[in-house]
Design a protein around this motif. Structure first.
Motif, mmCIF file in Angstrom:
data_model
loop_
_atom_site.group_PDB
_atom_site.id
_atom_site.type_symbol
_atom_site.label_atom_id
_atom_site.label_comp_id
_atom_site.label_asym_id
_atom_site.label_seq_id
_atom_site.Cartn_x
_atom_site.Cartn_y
_atom_site.Cartn_z
ATOM 1 N N ALA A 2 0.034 -13.016 7.874
ATOM 2 C CA ALA A 2 0.659 -11.932 6.907
ATOM 3 C C ALA A 2 1.720 -11.019 7.790
ATOM 4 N N HIS A 3 1.566 -10.984 9.007
ATOM 5 C CA HIS A 3 2.652 -10.451 9.683
ATOM 6 C C HIS A 3 3.925 -11.292 9.749
ATOM 7 N N MET A 4 3.759 -12.554 9.939
ATOM 8 C CA MET A 4 4.632 -13.441 9.803
ATOM 9 C C MET A 4 5.456 -13.374 8.324
ATOM 10 N N GLN A 5 4.809 -13.367 7.255
ATOM 11 C CA GLN A 5 5.228 -13.640 6.011
ATOM 12 C C GLN A 5 5.811 -12.344 5.476
ATOM 13 N N HIS A 6 5.579 -11.120 6.021
ATOM 14 C CA HIS A 6 6.065 -9.877 5.760
ATOM 15 C C HIS A 6 6.971 -9.278 6.626
ATOM 16 N N ASN A 7 7.317 -10.169 7.783
ATOM 17 C CA ASN A 7 8.312 -9.486 8.836
ATOM 18 C C ASN A 7 9.487 -9.412 8.094
ATOM 19 N N ARG A 8 9.973 -8.066 8.637
ATOM 20 C CA ARG A 8 11.326 -7.590 7.771
ATOM 21 C C ARG A 8 12.437 -7.673 8.706
ATOM 22 N N LYS A 9 12.182 -8.192 10.254
ATOM 23 C CA LYS A 9 13.174 -8.330 11.154
ATOM 24 C C LYS A 9 14.010 -9.561 10.772
ATOM 25 N N PRO A 10 15.445 -9.478 10.617
ATOM 26 C CA PRO A 10 16.178 -10.622 10.598
ATOM 27 C C PRO A 10 16.169 -11.657 11.862
ATOM 28 N N GLN A 11 15.869 -12.836 11.343
ATOM 29 C CA GLN A 11 15.769 -14.179 12.297
ATOM 30 C C GLN A 11 16.872 -14.078 13.088
ATOM 31 N N ALA A 12 16.520 -14.538 14.545
ATOM 32 C CA ALA A 12 17.825 -14.619 15.391
ATOM 33 C C ALA A 12 18.118 -16.156 15.262
ATOM 34 N N PRO A 13 19.350 -16.127 15.238
ATOM 35 C CA PRO A 13 19.933 -17.869 15.111
ATOM 36 C C PRO A 13 19.311 -18.679 16.208
ATOM 37 N N SER A 14 18.974 -19.821 16.112
ATOM 38 C CA SER A 14 18.355 -20.719 17.136
ATOM 39 C C SER A 14 19.659 -21.241 18.041
ATOM 40 N N LEU A 41 -16.264 1.321 10.659
ATOM 41 C CA LEU A 41 -16.655 0.284 10.952
ATOM 42 C C LEU A 41 -16.319 -0.832 9.737
ATOM 43 N N ALA A 42 -16.095 -0.573 8.655
ATOM 44 C CA ALA A 42 -15.565 -1.579 7.690
ATOM 45 C C ALA A 42 -14.487 -2.030 7.868
ATOM 46 N N GLY A 43 -13.372 -0.965 8.381
ATOM 47 C CA GLY A 43 -11.900 -1.250 8.596
ATOM 48 C C GLY A 43 -12.178 -2.404 10.154
ATOM 49 N N GLU A 44 -13.052 -1.963 11.013
ATOM 50 C CA GLU A 44 -13.050 -2.939 11.927
ATOM 51 C C GLU A 44 -13.516 -4.265 11.746
ATOM 52 N N LEU A 45 -14.583 -4.452 10.863
ATOM 53 C CA LEU A 45 -15.078 -5.758 10.342
ATOM 54 C C LEU A 45 -13.816 -6.442 9.759
ATOM 55 N N SER A 46 -13.238 -5.727 8.824
ATOM 56 C CA SER A 46 -12.098 -6.434 8.028
ATOM 57 C C SER A 46 -10.983 -6.972 9.202
ATOM 58 N N LEU A 47 -10.573 -6.255 9.994
ATOM 59 C CA LEU A 47 -9.693 -6.482 11.071
ATOM 60 C C LEU A 47 -10.098 -7.846 11.852
ATOM 61 N N VAL A 48 -11.333 -7.724 12.259
ATOM 62 C CA VAL A 48 -12.046 -9.163 13.046
ATOM 63 C C VAL A 48 -12.046 -10.212 12.180
ATOM 64 N N ALA A 49 -12.517 -10.086 10.877
ATOM 65 C CA ALA A 49 -12.306 -11.283 10.205
ATOM 66 C C ALA A 49 -10.877 -11.760 9.764
ATOM 67 N N ALA A 50 -9.915 -10.872 9.367
ATOM 68 C CA ALA A 50 -8.598 -11.273 9.514
ATOM 69 C C ALA A 50 -8.073 -12.238 10.770
ATOM 70 N N LEU A 51 -8.639 -11.647 12.002
ATOM 71 C CA LEU A 51 -8.307 -12.010 13.088
ATOM 72 C C LEU A 51 -8.968 -13.565 13.115
ATOM 73 N N ALA A 52 -10.106 -13.514 13.012
ATOM 74 C CA ALA A 52 -10.663 -14.914 12.855
ATOM 75 C C ALA A 52 -10.322 -16.072 12.062
ATOM 76 N N SER A 53 -9.840 -15.664 10.908
ATOM 77 C CA SER A 53 -9.404 -16.596 9.814
ATOM 78 C C SER A 53 -7.734 -16.722 10.003
ATOM 79 N N ASN A 54 -7.168 -16.219 11.101
ATOM 80 C CA ASN A 54 -5.637 -16.371 11.170
ATOM 81 C C ASN A 54 -4.946 -15.820 10.219
ATOM 82 N N GLN A 55 -5.617 -14.886 9.370
ATOM 83 C CA GLN A 55 -4.665 -14.032 7.985
ATOM 84 C C GLN A 55 -3.831 -13.002 8.705
ATOM 85 N N LEU A 56 -4.243 -12.333 9.900
ATOM 86 C CA LEU A 56 -3.460 -11.184 10.289
ATOM 87 C C LEU A 56 -2.100 -11.555 10.750
#
Length: 85
Positions: free
Chosen positions: A71-83, A53-68
């Motif tokens: 964080a995924h965009m900041q720590h994305n390790r895929k190389p960016q494709a050239p535009s 339940l604590a994990g689910e509440l944390s996930l919902v809070a991260a989704l609601a505040s756009n932190q999830l």
């Protein structure tokens, strides 16, 4: 969580790390009190349900505040494709 299955006896519960974790939450081994079988397993199920339940509440809070997404965009390790513009 109506059908959660946990165990506090047998299997890997006698291994040092697992036994220590069960000792921390106070539900290692079989219940010693007469007439109260499964009490330790019920306590362990409550611990697992609470942590879930604590994990689910944390996930919902991260989704609601756009932190999830941030964080995924900041720590994305895929190389960016050239535009192609």
């Amino acid at each position: 969580m109506p059908s959660i299955e946990v165990g506090t006896v047998g299997g890997g519960t006698s291994l040092p790390a697992q036994a220590a974790c069960l000792d921390v939450v106070g539900c290692r081994g079989a219940t010693q009190a007469p007439g109260r079988p499964g009490e330790n397993a019920q306590q362990m199920a409550k611990v697992v349900a609470g942590a879930t339940l604590a994990g689910e509440l944390s996930l919902v809070a991260a989704l609601a505040s756009n932190q999830l997404v941030r964080a995924h965009m900041q720590h994305n390790r895929k190389p960016q494709a050239p535009s192609s513009t």
